[in-house]
Write a protein that holds these residues in place. Structure first.
Motif, short mmCIF file in Angstrom:
data_model
loop_
_atom_site.label_atom_id
_atom_site.label_comp_id
_atom_site.label_asym_id
_atom_site.label_seq_id
_atom_site.Cartn_x
_atom_site.Cartn_y
_atom_site.Cartn_z
N GLU A 138 0.74 -1.22 0.16
CA GLU A 138 0.06 0.09 0.07
C GLU A 138 0.82 1.24 0.08
N PHE A 139 2.00 1.34 0.68
CA PHE A 139 2.68 2.36 0.82
C PHE A 139 3.45 2.69 -0.47
N VAL A 140 4.07 1.74 -1.35
CA VAL A 140 4.72 1.80 -2.50
C VAL A 140 3.57 2.31 -3.61
N MET A 141 2.50 1.66 -3.51
CA MET A 141 1.47 2.19 -4.71
C MET A 141 1.24 3.63 -4.27
N GLN A 142 1.15 4.08 -2.90
CA GLN A 142 0.68 5.70 -2.86
C GLN A 142 1.96 6.62 -3.14
N GLU A 143 3.18 6.00 -2.93
CA GLU A 143 4.42 6.50 -3.27
C GLU A 143 4.36 6.90 -4.72
N ALA A 144 3.89 5.97 -5.52
CA ALA A 144 4.23 6.03 -6.92
C ALA A 144 3.13 7.47 -7.52
N GLN A 145 2.33 7.67 -6.67
CA GLN A 145 1.45 8.93 -7.02
C GLN A 145 2.24 10.23 -7.06
N GLN A 146 3.25 10.20 -6.15
CA GLN A 146 4.02 11.43 -5.98
C GLN A 146 5.47 11.58 -6.53
N ASN A 147 6.04 10.31 -6.67
CA ASN A 147 7.31 10.11 -6.85
C ASN A 147 7.62 9.75 -8.42
N ASP A 148 8.95 9.69 -8.98
CA ASP A 148 9.32 9.34 -10.05
C ASP A 148 9.59 7.83 -9.90
N ASP A 149 9.50 7.06 -11.07
CA ASP A 149 10.01 5.55 -10.68
C ASP A 149 11.31 5.41 -10.25
N ASP A 150 12.22 6.16 -10.48
CA ASP A 150 13.50 6.05 -10.20
C ASP A 150 13.86 5.86 -8.66
N PHE A 207 0.56 -2.21 -10.65
CA PHE A 207 1.44 -1.18 -10.37
C PHE A 207 2.92 -1.80 -10.64
N PHE A 208 3.25 -2.92 -10.14
CA PHE A 208 4.53 -3.52 -10.24
C PHE A 208 5.16 -3.84 -11.83
N TYR A 209 4.08 -4.28 -12.56
CA TYR A 209 4.56 -4.39 -14.12
C TYR A 209 4.65 -3.00 -14.62
N LYS A 210 3.88 -2.00 -14.33
CA LYS A 210 3.98 -0.55 -14.76
C LYS A 210 5.36 0.14 -14.36
N HIS A 211 5.48 -0.01 -13.21
CA HIS A 211 6.65 1.02 -12.67
C HIS A 211 7.76 0.41 -12.09
N CYS A 212 7.79 -1.05 -12.25
CA CYS A 212 8.90 -1.90 -11.45
C CYS A 212 9.70 -2.89 -12.29
N MET A 213 8.82 -3.60 -13.13
CA MET A 213 9.29 -4.80 -14.00
C MET A 213 10.53 -4.44 -14.59
N HIS A 214 10.58 -3.12 -15.26
CA HIS A 214 11.51 -2.63 -16.42
C HIS A 214 12.82 -2.57 -15.74
N VAL A 215 12.73 -2.25 -14.25
CA VAL A 215 14.13 -2.01 -13.42
C VAL A 215 14.49 -3.55 -13.21
N LEU A 251 11.35 5.40 -6.30
CA LEU A 251 10.27 4.51 -5.66
C LEU A 251 11.05 3.35 -4.82
N LEU A 252 10.34 3.15 -3.47
CA LEU A 252 11.03 2.13 -2.55
C LEU A 252 11.41 0.78 -3.33
N ILE A 253 10.55 0.19 -3.93
CA ILE A 253 10.77 -1.12 -4.62
C ILE A 253 11.86 -0.95 -5.53
N ASN A 254 12.04 -0.10 -6.36
CA ASN A 254 12.86 0.19 -7.21
C ASN A 254 14.32 0.57 -6.54
N LEU A 255 14.33 1.27 -5.63
CA LEU A 255 15.57 1.44 -4.90
C LEU A 255 16.12 -0.14 -4.27
N ILE A 256 15.12 -1.08 -3.90
CA ILE A 256 15.31 -2.36 -3.30
C ILE A 256 16.07 -2.98 -4.62
N ILE A 257 15.53 -2.98 -5.67
CA ILE A 257 16.09 -3.79 -6.78
C ILE A 257 17.35 -3.12 -7.43
#
Length: 764
Positions: free
Chosen positions: A333-345, A398-406, A347-353
Motif C-alpha cells: 500500500e505504501f509503495v502504490m501511494q508513493e508512486a502517485q507523488q514520485n518518479d519511478d527511479d 503497479f509492479f509491471y508498470k513501474h518496477c518490472m523494467h528495472v 520508488l522504494l521497490i526500485n531502490l531495493i532492486i
C-alpha cells in the motif's frame, strides 16, 4: 554529463501544508513568448517533459532560504519551491530573478509579503528603520509590546526581522533568559515567552537558522516553557535531555549528519509540542518553519544515501525484511501511494532492486536476501482480497508498470547479442558475478510465470523476453543455461497456446536444440533437462509444439537414439497427420471415448468387464478402445469405420513395435522410476520389454549401455520389469522386486508376445 548546478527538485505545497515532490529536473531562465516575459523552466531529467513553466512576475515575492531553496507563491493557495543540488545553481537563478525585479541579489526576499492600504504603506516607507530598545531586563516589557504590535503589519514585521538579524539581538535575549531563570524572575520569563513566540511568527529563515543552532535551540525551547497562561512551566528541556534518547539504528560517523538529525528532531518537537496549536494563529505564518523541517529531512536522506557502508546497507535490509515479514500488504500500500507523488527511479521497490543489482558482495549475499523479499511482495498467496478491493490486481498492475523494467534491465542489457561471436549467441557479460545476478532474476521471473498469469504473459510476449532469456543458453556457466531452460520449461508447462504461438513464430526452440547438440554425448543436467522438456511435449501431446519441432528440427534430432523421446515425437506427429487426413476417424474416436467414460449405473458392470477383456491389439497409443453395450442408430456405421481403421493399423504395426518395444534400459534412470526409452545397441540380440539382453552389450562402443558413464549404461543384474501402459502411451517400467520368481517363469511367454493385455499387467 548534465550540469548538476542547475539540478533541482520541484515542490508544491498541498492543502495539508505539506510539500509534495513533483519531480527532478534541470532549471533554466529564458524569455517565453506565450507568457510575454522571462520565465523559470524546469525540464524532467528522465524524459525531458516540462515540470514547471513560471513567469517571473515583477510583483511576486521570492524568498531565498538555506542557500539552496527558492520559495514563492503564484496564487493564494499555490506555493512553489525549487530545491537546488548545489548552492552555486541557486545563486545563479536568484540573480536572474532579482535582475527581472530590479533587486539587489544580496537580499533574501524580493518583495514585501503584505497587502496594505496605500496610506499605511506610505507611512511605513517614509519612516526610518525600526529601532529596538536596549536588550536589558528593565526593557523586556517594552520589547514584548513592540513585537506584538508589529505582527499585524507585514512591513513592520519585515523591519522587525531585519533589526533582529542585524544586531545579533536573539543571542542577547537568550543571555537574559539565563539571568531571569537564575533570579526566578517569572515576569521577565513571561515577557521572553511572548517575544520568542512572536519571532517565530515573523516566518524568517535567517532568524530560524540562529534560533535552531546547536548553541541556541535548547534556550529557545526553555523560553517557550514559560507560557503565561499556565500555572506551572512545562518541562520540555528535561524531556529532550533525559527521556528522549537517540539510538543509532545504523552507525553514523559523520558529525555534521548527526547534528542535522538532532536539530531536525528538536525543531519537529517545537512545532508539534511546544508552539500553540494552529487554531490560535494563522498557520501560514509558520510556513517557513514547515519548510525548514521538510528540507532538513531531504538533506538527511541525501547524506545517508552518500554513505557507502556495508553496515548501513545491512541494517537497512534488515529493517525492510522485518516490515515485509510483519505486514507485506502494508508495504504494498505504501509503495502504490508513493508512486502517485514520485518518479519511478526513487520508488522504494526500485531502490531495493537497484541495491540488489549493485550488490558489491562477490557472493551476492545481500542480493539473494532482497530477491527473497521481492518474491514475498509479488506472491499472490499472501495478498488480500475483499469485496471492494483486490490487492493482487492493483499491486501487480503497479509492479509491471513501474518496477518490472528495472528488474529486467540487467537481463536485457546482457542479452543484446551485439557481442561478436562465432555464429552462436552468448551473453554480453559472462563473468561469474553477473551470471549469479541473472540467475536470481530468472528465478523470480520463473516464479512470476507460475503465479501471475496474464500480467507476465503480456510482458513476456510484448517485450520478447523469452528470446532474450534463451541467449543465456550460450553462457559458459551451466547454472545460467539451466535457469534459462527452466524459465522456458515453466512456460511450456502451462500448455498455453498464446505462449506456444509466440515460441513457434520466433523459432525459439532453435537455441535449445543448438545447446543440446553442442552438449554432445555428455550425460549431465543440461542434457537431461532438455530431453525432459521434449518428453513433456510428447507425453502431454502438445500438438502445436510437436508439429513445430518435427517440421523444423527433426533432421537435427533424428540420429539421437539413446532415448526414444524424439522418435516418439515423430510418431506423435505422424498420428496427428493421419487424424487430419481422416477427420471421420477422429470423430469416431471421440464418440467412442465419450461412450467409454459414460457412467450409467445400468451398464457400469458390463463396461468394466469389457474393459478388462479388451485385448491390447484394440488399443492405439496406449489408450484402450471400449465397445459399449449401449446401441444407437449409428453403431453399424461407427463399427464399419473402426474395422477399416484396424486394418490400416495392422499394416503399420511393425513400424510402431520397432519404436515402442525397444528394451535396453538407459543408465540415467532413478531407482523408483525408469524410462523405457533406450539406445539400440549392436550388442542387443533381442528386443523385448522385459529382456535382460542389455547386459551383453559391447562395453566399448560410444553411447552403448555397457560403457561407464555413457548414456544407456546399466548394471548387469538388472531386475525384471513390469510394463505400465497409461493414457499417454507406454511411458515406463517399474521395478517389482518381490515378483522376480513369477517374472522368470513367464519370461519365455512374454518374449514371444510383446503386447500385454490389461488383465495380465494388473495381475503382475
Amino acid at each position: 554529463m548534465a550540469d548538476t548546478r542547475r539540478r533541482v527538485k520541484v515542490y508544491t505545497l498541498n492543502e495539508d501544508r505539506q510539500w509534495d515532490d513533483r519531480g527532478t529536473g534541470h532549471v533554466s531562465s529564458s524569455y517565453v513568448e506565450r507568457l510575454k516575459g522571462m520565465s523559470l523552466l524546469v525540464r524532467a531529467e528522465s524524459d525531458g517533459s516540462l515540470l514547471l513553466e513560471s513567469k517571473i512576475n515583477p510583483n511576486t515575492a521570492y524568498q531565498k532560504q538555506q542557500d539552496t531553496l527558492i520559495v514563492w507563491s503564484e496564487a493564494e493557495n499555490y506555493d512553489l519551491a525549487l530545491s537546488f543540488q548545489e548552492k552555486a545553481g541557486c545563486d545563479e537563478i536568484w540573480e536572474k530573478i532579482c535582475q527581472v525585479q530590479g533587486k539587489d541579489p544580496s537580499v533574501d526576499i524580493t518583495q514585501d509579503l503584505v497587502d496594505e492600504s496605500e496610506e499605511e504603506r506610505f507611512d511605513d516607507m517614509s519612516s526610518p528603520g525600526l529601532e529596538l530598545p536596549p536588550c536589558e531586563l528593565s526593557r523586556l516589557e517594552e520589547l514584548a509590546e513592540l513585537v506584538v504590535t508589529s505582527l499585524p503589519s507585514p512591513l513592520r514585521r519585515e523591519k522587525l526581522a531585519l533589526a533582529l538579524e542585524n544586531e545579533g539581538y536573539i543571542k542577547k535575549l537568550l543571555e537574559l533568559f539565563h539571568v531571569c531563570e537564575d533570579l526566578e524572575n517569572v515576569e521577565g520569563l513571561h515577557h521572553l515567552y511572548e517575544i520568542i513566540k512572536g519571532i517565530f511568527l515573523l516566518n524568517r529563515t535567517a532568524l530560524f537558522e540562529v534560533m535552531f543552532s546547536e548553541e541556541c535551540i535548547m534556550d529557545v525551547i526553555g523560553c517557550l516553557e514559560y507560557d503565561p497562561s499556565l500555572s506551572l512551566p512545562r518541562k520540555h528541556r528535561e524531556f529532550l535531555t533525559k527521556t528522549a534518547k537517540f539510538k543509532e539504528v545504523i552507525p553514523i560517523s559523520d558529525p555534521e549528519l548527526k547534528l542535522k538529525i538532532h536539530q531536525t528532531y528538536r525543531v519537529q518537537y517545537i512545532q508539534d509540542m511546544v508552539l500553540p496549536t494552529p487554531s490560535v494563529f494563522e498557520e501560514n505564518m509558520l510556513s517557513t518553519l514547515h519548510s525548514f523541517i521538510f528540507f532538513n529531512k531531504v538533506e538527511i536522506v541525501g547524506m545517508l544515501q552518500g554513505m557507502d557502508d556495508v553496515q548501513v546497507r545491512s541494517a537497512a535490509t534488515d529493517i525492510f525484511s522485518y516490515l515485509v515479514e510483519y505486514n507485506p500488504s502494508m508495504v504494498r500500500e505504501f509503495v502504490m501511494q508513493e508512486a502517485q507523488q514520485n518518479d519511478d527511479d526513487i520508488l522504494l521497490i526500485n531502490l531495493i532492486i537497484e541495491h540488489m543489482i549493485c550488490d558489491p558482495d562477490p557472493e551476492l549475499g545481500g542480493a539473494v536476501q532482497l530477491m527473497g523479499l521481492l518474491r514475498t511482495l509479488v506472491d499472490p498467496e499472501n495478498m488480500l482480497a475483499t469485496a471492494n478491493k483486490t490487492e493482487k490486481t492493483e499491486f501487480l498492475s503497479f509492479f509491471y508498470k513501474h518496477c518490472m523494467h528495472v528488474l529486467t534491465a540487467p537481463l536485457l542489457a546482457n542479452t543484446t547479442e551485439e557481442k561478436p561471436s562465432k555464429g552462436e549467441p552468448s551473453p554480453n557479460n559472462d563473468d561469474f558475478q553477473t551470471a549469479q545476478l541473472l540467475a536470481l532474476i530468472l528465478e523470480l521471473l520463473t516464479f512470476c510465470v507460475e503465479h501471475h498469469t496474464y500480467h507476465i504473459k503480456n510482458y513476456i510476449i510484448n517485450k520478447d523476453i523469452l528470446r532474450r532469456v534463451l541467449v543465456l543458453m550460450g553462457s559458459k556457466h551451466a547454472f545460467v543455461a539451466l535457469c534459462a531452460l527452466r524459465f522456458m520449461r515453466k512456460i511450456i508447462g502451462l500448455k498455453d497456446e498464446f505462449y506456444n504461438r509466440y515460441i513457434m513464430k520466433a523459432f525459439l526452440f532453435e537455441a535449445v536444440v543448438k545447446a543440446f547438440l553442442n552438449n554432445g554425448s555428455r550425460y549431465n543436467l543440461l542434457n537431461s533437462a532438455i530431453i525432459e522438456m521434449f518428453e513433456f511435449i510428447r507425453v502431454e501431446d502438445v500438438k502445436s509444439l510437436t508439429a513445430h519441432v518435427i517440421e523444423n528440427y527433426w533432421k537435427a534430432l533424428e540420429d539421437v537414439d539413446y532415448v526414444q523421446t524424439f522418435k516418439g515425437l515423430k510418431l506423435r506427429y505422424e498420428q496427428q497427420r493421419e487424424r487430419q487426413d481422416n477427420p471421420k476417424l477422429d470423430s469416431m474416436r471421440s464418440i467412442l471415448r465419450n461412450n467409454r467414460y459414460r457412467r450409467d449405473a445400468r451398464t457400469l458392470e458390463e463396461e468394466e468387464e469389457m474393459w478388462f477383456n479388451t485385448d491390447e491389439d484394440e488399443m492405439e497409443d496406449g489408450e484402450s478402445v471400449l465397445l459399449t453395450t449401449d446401441k444407437s442408430k449409428n453403431d453399424d456405421e461407427i463399427m464399419d469405420h473402426f474395422g477399416k481403421f484396424m486394418e490400416r493399423k495392422k499394416l503399420k504395426e511393425g513400424d510402431e513395435k520397432e519404436v515402442l518395444t525397444k528394451s535396453t534400459l538407459t543408465g540415467r534412470q532413478s531407482p523408483s522410476f525408469k524410462l523405457s526409452f533406450s539406445s539400440t545397441s549392436s550388442g542387443s540380440s533381442k528386443s523385448s520389454l522385459t529382456s535382460q539382453s542389455a547386459s551383453t552389450n559391447s562395453p566399448g562402443s560410444p553411447g552403448s549401455p555397457g560403457s561407464p558413464g555413457s548414456p544407456g549404461s546399466i548394471a548387469k543384474s538388472t531386475p525384471h520389469m513390469a510394463a505400465i501402459t497409461t493414457k499417454g502411451g507406454l511411458i515406463g517400467l517399474v521395478d517389482y522386486p518381490d515378483d522376480d520368481e513369477e517374472e522368470e517363469e513367464d519370461s519365455d511367454e512374454k518374449e514371444q508376445s510383446t503386447p500385454l493385455t490389461k488383465k495380465s499387467r494388473l495381475g503382475s
